[in-house]
Motif scaffolding. Structure first.
Motif, PDB file in Angstrom:
ATOM      1  N   CYS A 221     -92.301  33.917  40.797  1.00 45.67           N
ATOM      2  CA  CYS A 221     -91.685  32.632  40.420  1.00 45.67           C
ATOM      3  C   CYS A 221     -92.696  31.484  40.453  1.00 45.67           C
ATOM      4  CB  CYS A 221     -90.593  32.253  41.409  1.00 45.67           C
ATOM      5  SG  CYS A 221     -89.253  33.408  41.547  1.00 45.67           S
ATOM      6  N   GLU A 241     -79.683  31.393  39.494  1.00 40.39           N
ATOM      7  CA  GLU A 241     -79.270  32.548  40.269  1.00 40.39           C
ATOM      8  C   GLU A 241     -79.562  32.312  41.746  1.00 40.39           C
ATOM      9  OE1 GLU A 241     -79.358  36.632  38.250  1.00 40.39           O
ATOM     10  OE2 GLU A 241     -81.230  36.456  39.329  1.00 40.39           O
ATOM     11  N   LYS A 243     -81.076  32.765  45.241  1.00 35.89           N
ATOM     12  CA  LYS A 243     -82.338  33.368  45.685  1.00 35.89           C
ATOM     13  C   LYS A 243     -82.104  33.976  47.060  1.00 35.89           C
ATOM     14  CE  LYS A 243     -87.259  32.260  46.026  1.00 35.89           C
ATOM     15  NZ  LYS A 243     -87.561  33.051  47.189  1.00 35.89           N
ATOM     16  N   GLU A 291     -83.062  42.629  45.371  1.00 35.60           N
ATOM     17  CA  GLU A 291     -83.419  42.194  46.726  1.00 35.60           C
ATOM     18  C   GLU A 291     -82.420  42.835  47.689  1.00 35.60           C
ATOM     19  OE1 GLU A 291     -86.048  39.912  46.904  1.00 35.60           O
ATOM     20  OE2 GLU A 291     -85.821  39.011  48.883  1.00 35.60           O
ATOM     21  N   ALA A 365     -76.646  39.743  41.392  1.00 34.53           N
ATOM     22  CA  ALA A 365     -76.933  38.454  42.038  1.00 34.53           C
ATOM     23  C   ALA A 365     -75.968  37.397  41.505  1.00 34.53           C
ATOM     24  CB  ALA A 365     -78.372  38.058  41.747  1.00 34.53           C
ATOM     25  N   TRP A 409     -89.464  32.182  35.310  1.00 27.12           N
ATOM     26  CA  TRP A 409     -88.698  32.143  36.562  1.00 27.12           C
ATOM     27  C   TRP A 409     -89.233  30.981  37.389  1.00 27.12           C
ATOM     28  CZ3 TRP A 409     -88.387  37.599  39.281  1.00 27.12           C
ATOM     29  CH2 TRP A 409     -87.597  38.455  38.502  1.00 27.12           C
ATOM     30  N   LYS A 411     -88.586  28.871  41.037  1.00 26.97           N
ATOM     31  CA  LYS A 411     -87.795  28.864  42.277  1.00 26.97           C
ATOM     32  C   LYS A 411     -87.592  27.437  42.757  1.00 26.97           C
ATOM     33  CE  LYS A 411     -91.920  29.886  44.976  1.00 26.97           C
ATOM     34  NZ  LYS A 411     -92.583  30.796  45.881  1.00 26.97           N
ATOM     35  N   LYS A 413     -86.274  25.673  46.369  1.00 26.49           N
ATOM     36  CA  LYS A 413     -85.812  25.921  47.743  1.00 26.49           C
ATOM     37  C   LYS A 413     -85.532  24.604  48.450  1.00 26.49           C
ATOM     38  CE  LYS A 413     -89.022  29.729  48.610  1.00 26.49           C
ATOM     39  NZ  LYS A 413     -89.903  30.261  49.629  1.00 26.49           N
TER      40      LYS A 413
HETATM   41  P1  AMP Z   1     -91.252  33.587  46.774  1.00 26.30           P
HETATM   42  O1  AMP Z   1     -91.464  34.832  47.586  1.00 26.30           O
HETATM   43  O2  AMP Z   1     -90.757  32.417  47.564  1.00 26.30           O
HETATM   44  O3  AMP Z   1     -92.404  33.270  45.866  1.00 26.30           O
HETATM   45  O4  AMP Z   1     -90.049  33.886  45.775  1.00 26.30           O
HETATM   46  C1  AMP Z   1     -90.031  34.963  44.926  1.00 26.30           C
HETATM   47  C2  AMP Z   1     -89.204  36.086  45.522  1.00 26.30           C
HETATM   48  O5  AMP Z   1     -87.830  35.738  45.577  1.00 26.30           O
HETATM   49  C3  AMP Z   1     -89.205  37.325  44.696  1.00 26.30           C
HETATM   50  O6  AMP Z   1     -90.336  38.094  44.964  1.00 26.30           O
HETATM   51  C4  AMP Z   1     -87.938  38.044  45.135  1.00 26.30           C
HETATM   52  O7  AMP Z   1     -88.260  38.918  46.179  1.00 26.30           O
HETATM   53  C5  AMP Z   1     -87.077  36.933  45.678  1.00 26.30           C
HETATM   54  N1  AMP Z   1     -85.775  36.760  44.993  1.00 26.30           N
HETATM   55  C6  AMP Z   1     -84.609  36.590  45.640  1.00 26.30           C
HETATM   56  N2  AMP Z   1     -83.593  36.430  44.803  1.00 26.30           N
HETATM   57  C7  AMP Z   1     -84.110  36.494  43.545  1.00 26.30           C
HETATM   58  C8  AMP Z   1     -83.535  36.388  42.246  1.00 26.30           C
HETATM   59  N3  AMP Z   1     -82.240  36.162  42.056  1.00 26.30           N
HETATM   60  N4  AMP Z   1     -84.375  36.507  41.186  1.00 26.30           N
HETATM   61  C9  AMP Z   1     -85.704  36.714  41.374  1.00 26.30           C
HETATM   62  N5  AMP Z   1     -86.305  36.823  42.586  1.00 26.30           N
HETATM   63  C10 AMP Z   1     -85.515  36.708  43.668  1.00 26.30           C
END
Ligand code: AMP
Length: 551
Positions: A221, A241, A243, A291, A365, A409, A411, A413
């Motif tokens: 992401c 979606e 997370k 996940e 999800a 994608w 993210k 948070k």
């Molecule tokens: P980050 O580890 O903070 O960079 O975020 C990416 C990680 O979020 C991915 O490697 C997934 O393991 C996790 N993840 C959790 N929910 C989702 C989702 N709905 N779509 C994609 N990744 C997700």
């Protein structure tokens, strides 16, 4: 090929620090290497004898290597151990006790596989004997690198990216590098990549697709500074979606079911319950991205730390009961013989919905389609309610970018919500019922600013985050419920709360930013608001519309 040739290469690489020079040395070597030998040479140069996901381990410790060195040279084990302690390098120690002969790469490779395969009660002795046999035939330089490979300590400074670069220079043109990297992201096995390139050129590399049993590098992401960027970086509508803060799992369902971690480790044995659940819930052969999350008896999400207890080799059945988990599936990369990674996300998701039947343990999800930031914020607040980690915003038209961190994608948070310099004192006018961890209390409070000119309250945000669990449940008794909309409140139909409150309490809130909003009658919304404290103020002393217009 003689192993000595590889040993000379490794000595050269060890004495080279420039990346470009290393790539040149490697590509010259690969050019001269016979096609049949390229695969093994590539593995060994990375200190491997198989792909990283194949779960092939030599299982040799320092002491075993010392024993083998002593055995090969007919020396005293204690003395060799002393020497090893002094030198601090198994390679240099082996070199001092080596034989005179030379080995072939084929012999080295095959014997190392035999060492990895040795199992059972006698396996330790068997491994030592096999290594001693190799060392007794090796010249000093060969012994140096052989011993280092065996202990996973090759230290050449060569990574898989360097090998890909060198292979591209040796067997194709510079532009092929991108294709090679793409293929390696789908098939992270340097041996297969080297063999395919050597025999079939870049055209064969382009044909490498997703296969059941070969884990692909996970898509990653990007992040944005503020949520308004989504409009430019992706463009509405988007899929938003939940997370999940658990462990990434790539599901490979063929004749057998295999589960791989984000680091491409085979984690199937940790989750026999998930394997059984997949059998029942998922149709056909496929590769899924998902996940795994710890959950309570009602299916509510639990913190990531709890999942750590499932990372084990023993007592697995006991921990299936102690730490129940559910799998949240969010993508499909392959189905019944067809690679889907170049297909757009909307198509992949339609297929995913068709092949996954949701059960207690296998779920899709939580997601929704959004056309504006209000909607993104809504799902974000819901995930905070769940104890979730935030949201992932997805481009409907994006392919699955294996191994890449792109704009398909994004993210978002809670910790990105840095906050405006000023805080806001808002009037609480209603609330929404909570779900999941917040069942039985409120999920969010509806908050308003004061329009001093018209003597009205105008909605400005839904406040759900920043409360400690205790504070959340105290909310139930704090407000005076009324059966109708407060008389001086103006509200849009799209955000009607579940309960109304007499506008009496003022709450101090911080937020990320203020943006225009059609859903809030203030005309603006406070994004990602967080609770700070309760204020001893009258509702008419709350932040006014004029003040927020001045921001
Ligand atoms: P980050 O580890 O903070 O960079 O975020 C990416 C990680 O979020 C991915 O490697 C997934 O393991 C996790 N993840 C959790 N929910 C989702 C989702 N709905 N779509 C994609 N990744 C997700």
């Amino acid at each position: 090929m003689k192993f000595l040739e590889l040993a000379h290469l490794y000595e050269k690489l060890e004495n080279t620090s420039s990346y470009i020079a290393m790539r040149e040395i490697l590509s010259d070597f690969f050019k001269k290497t016979q096609k049949e030998e390229l695969e093994n040479a590539a593995y060994l140069t990375l200190g491997q004898i198989a792909s990283q996901y194949a779960d092939v381990n030599l299982g040799m410790a320092d002491k075993m290597a010392v024993k083998a060195i002593a055995m090969a040279g007919g020396e005293n084990e204690k003395e060799v151990l002393q020497q090893f302690k002094k030198l601090g390098d198994i390679g240099k120690t082996a070199e001092k006790h080596a034989g005179k002969g030379t080995l072939t790469v084929k012999t080295v490779f095959e014997t190392l596989h035999k060492i990895a395969q040795a199992e059972g009660g006698q396996s330790r002795d068997k491994k030592i004997k096999l290594l001693a046999g190799l060392l007794s035939q090796a010249s000093p330089l060969e012994a140096r690198y052989l011993a280092r490979i065996v202990l996973g300590d090759l230290r050449l400074g060569v990574g898989d990216k360097t090998i890909l670069d060198a292979l591209a220079t040796a067997y194709a043109h510079k532009e092929a590098r991108k294709e090679l990297e793409h293929a390696y992201n789908i098939c992270p096995d340097i041996g297969i990549i080297a063999r395919t390139l050597a025999h079939g050129g870049i055209n064969s590399i382009k044909k490498i697709g997703v296969e059941v049993g070969v884990p692909i590098q996970s898509m990653l992401c990007q992040r944005v500074k503020n949520i308004e960027e989504i409009e430019h970086k992706i463009g509405y509508p988007v899929i938003v979606e939940e997370k999940y803060d658990g462990e990434r799992v790539q599901v490979h369902k063929g004749k057998k079911i295999k589960l791989y971690s984000r680091r491409l480790e085979d984690i199937t044995l940790q989750f026999p319950d998930i394997v059984q659940a997949i059998k029942k819930a998922v149709k056909g052969n496929c590769v899924l991205d998902s996940e795994v999350m710890p959950v309570d008896a009602k299916g509510n999400l639990l913190p990531f730390q709890i999942l750590m207890q499932r990372r084990r080799k023993y007592d697995i059945q006991e921990y299936i009961k102690k730490v129940p988990v559910a799998l949240f599936v969010f993508d499909v990369l392959y189905v019944n013989g067809k690679s889907l990674i170049r297909e757009k996300y909307s198509k992949r998701y339609a297929i995913l919905k068709r092949i996954v039947k949701q059960t207690g343990q296998i779920k899709l999800a939580l997601q929704k389609t959004c056309k504006d930031s209000d909607c993104i914020e809504d799902l974000f607040n819901k995930t905070v309610e769940h104890g979730g980690e935030g949201v992932v915003i997805k481009n409907l038209h994006g392919p699955y970018d294996a191994g890449a961190r792109g704009w398909n994608w994004v993210k978002w948070k809670p910790e990105y919500v840095k906050g405006l310099r000023d805080t806001f004192d808002l009037v609480v006018v209603g609330a929404y019922h909570g779900k999941g961890r917040r069942a039985g209390t409120y999920g969010a409070l509806l908050c308003a600013v004061y329009d001093a000119k018209k003597d009205k309250f105008l909605t400005f945000c839904k406040l759900g985050s920043g409360f400690k669990d205790k504070e959340l449940f105290a909310l139930l008794n704090k407000f005076k419920k009324i059966t109708h909309k407060p008389a001086r409140l103006e509200i849009a139909k799209t955000i009607m709360p579940d309960v109304w409150f007499d506008p009496r309490f003022v709450v101090e809130v911080t937020g990320a930013e203020i943006t225009k909003s059609p859903n809030h009658t203030a005309g603006y919304a406070l994004r990602f608001p967080r609770f700070l404290r309760w204020r001893e103020k009258k509702p008419e002393q709350a932040t006014t519309l004029k003040e927020i217009l001045g921001f």
